[in-house]
Scaffold this motif. Structure first.
Motif, mmCIF file in Angstrom:
data_model
loop_
_atom_site.group_PDB
_atom_site.id
_atom_site.type_symbol
_atom_site.label_atom_id
_atom_site.label_comp_id
_atom_site.label_asym_id
_atom_site.label_seq_id
_atom_site.Cartn_x
_atom_site.Cartn_y
_atom_site.Cartn_z
ATOM 1 N N ASN A 45 41.282 40.866 41.728
ATOM 2 C CA ASN A 45 41.513 41.138 40.317
ATOM 3 C C ASN A 45 40.627 40.171 39.531
ATOM 4 N N GLY A 47 40.123 39.768 36.358
ATOM 5 C CA GLY A 47 40.552 39.262 35.062
ATOM 6 C C GLY A 47 39.640 39.688 33.932
ATOM 7 N N ASP A 51 44.974 44.951 31.040
ATOM 8 C CA ASP A 51 46.001 45.845 31.587
ATOM 9 C C ASP A 51 45.407 46.827 32.601
ATOM 10 N N ASP A 54 45.202 45.194 35.935
ATOM 11 C CA ASP A 54 46.541 45.112 36.537
ATOM 12 C C ASP A 54 46.980 46.477 37.065
ATOM 13 N N ARG A 55 46.597 47.534 36.349
ATOM 14 C CA ARG A 55 46.884 48.891 36.825
ATOM 15 C C ARG A 55 46.200 49.146 38.167
ATOM 16 N N ASP A 56 44.940 48.722 38.277
ATOM 17 C CA ASP A 56 44.191 48.911 39.527
ATOM 18 C C ASP A 56 44.859 48.172 40.682
ATOM 19 N N GLU A 57 45.301 46.946 40.416
ATOM 20 C CA GLU A 57 45.964 46.161 41.458
ATOM 21 C C GLU A 57 47.255 46.839 41.902
ATOM 22 N N ALA A 58 48.031 47.311 40.937
ATOM 23 C CA ALA A 58 49.292 47.991 41.276
ATOM 24 C C ALA A 58 49.020 49.252 42.087
ATOM 25 N N ARG A 61 48.205 48.281 45.644
ATOM 26 C CA ARG A 61 49.434 47.884 46.355
ATOM 27 C C ARG A 61 50.220 49.117 46.796
ATOM 28 N N HIS A 75 43.408 36.566 42.340
ATOM 29 C CA HIS A 75 43.071 36.662 40.922
ATOM 30 C C HIS A 75 42.020 35.605 40.577
#
Length: 214
Positions: A45, A47, A51, A54-58, A61, A75
């Motif tokens: 991620n 940074g 948002d 963070d969407r991509d990381e979720a 997962r 991160h």
């Protein structure tokens, strides 16, 4: 679509969540089931996109949980690193990714890193190098396999690109055929760097010229 992987006991897949790496992860997991090889995925991620990052990381997962593939996440504040070094965000992001991958490969004892570079990436690379005045070595483009430039106890770490012979159209068609969802990086739609300008302007013009009657 069938990919060929070097024989190895384990693979690390660089996973951004985009169509290319999403397809690569699925194909690698399928191939590894037949050989018993271990598969891990890595997501950095950066940074950069708030948002959306963070969407991509979720998303990564969720996909890895569905496939039963361990996901390793880190991160990094790339904008801060770029501001401190004076180098571009693209340069710092690439350096951070490969440093992350190399550390994971050492820690997890994984000899092969798989990245989702494809034929369109290769063309963009060759054109960018041509514009910069590259010699014949640079004009050869992206190699299918290269050393990571990092090894311990004489165990060489390799980067392998199984999708290099496939175009972006091939990859999107495979994702549709396999019903694979993916995320889209909005910065890929901007003309903020030379690679994006080549992708959005130069290549379409070359394709138009190639389609004209001589």
């Amino acid at each position: 679509m069938i990919i060929r992987l070097p024989d190895a006991p384990a693979y690390l897949v660089a996973l951004s969540g985009g169509a290319d790496s999403r397809l690569l992860l699925g194909l690698t997991a399928e191939a590894a089931r037949a050989t018993g090889a271990r598969v891990c995925a890595a997501h950095l991620n950066h940074g950069i996109r708030g948002d959306e990052a963070d969407r991509d990381e979720a998303f990564c997962r969720r996909v890895c949980a569905e496939l039963g593939v361990p996901l390793l996440v880190e991160h990094v504040d790339i904008p801060a690193r770029a501001a401190a070094s004076g180098r571009s965000i693209e340069h710092e992001a690439r350096e951070a990714r490969y440093d992350f991958f190399a550390r994971l490969m050492e820690r997890e004892d994984i000899p092969i890193l798989l990245t989702a570079h494809h034929a369109d990436d290769n063309l963009e690379t060759v054109l960018a190098r041509l514009i910069r005045g590259s010699g014949t070595r640079g004009m050869r483009g992206i190699p299918t396999t290269r050393m990571l430039g990092y090894w311990t106890d004489k165990q060489v770490k390799l980067v392998h690109r199984p999708l290099l012979d496939f175009t972006k159209r091939d990859i999107l068609a495979a994702c549709e055929e396999l019903s694979l969802d993916f995320v889209t990086d909005s910065t890929n739609l901007e003309d903020h760097c030379i690679r994006n300008r080549i992708r959005h302007t130069v290549i379409p013009e070359l394709e138009a010229i190639a389609g004209e009657d001589a």
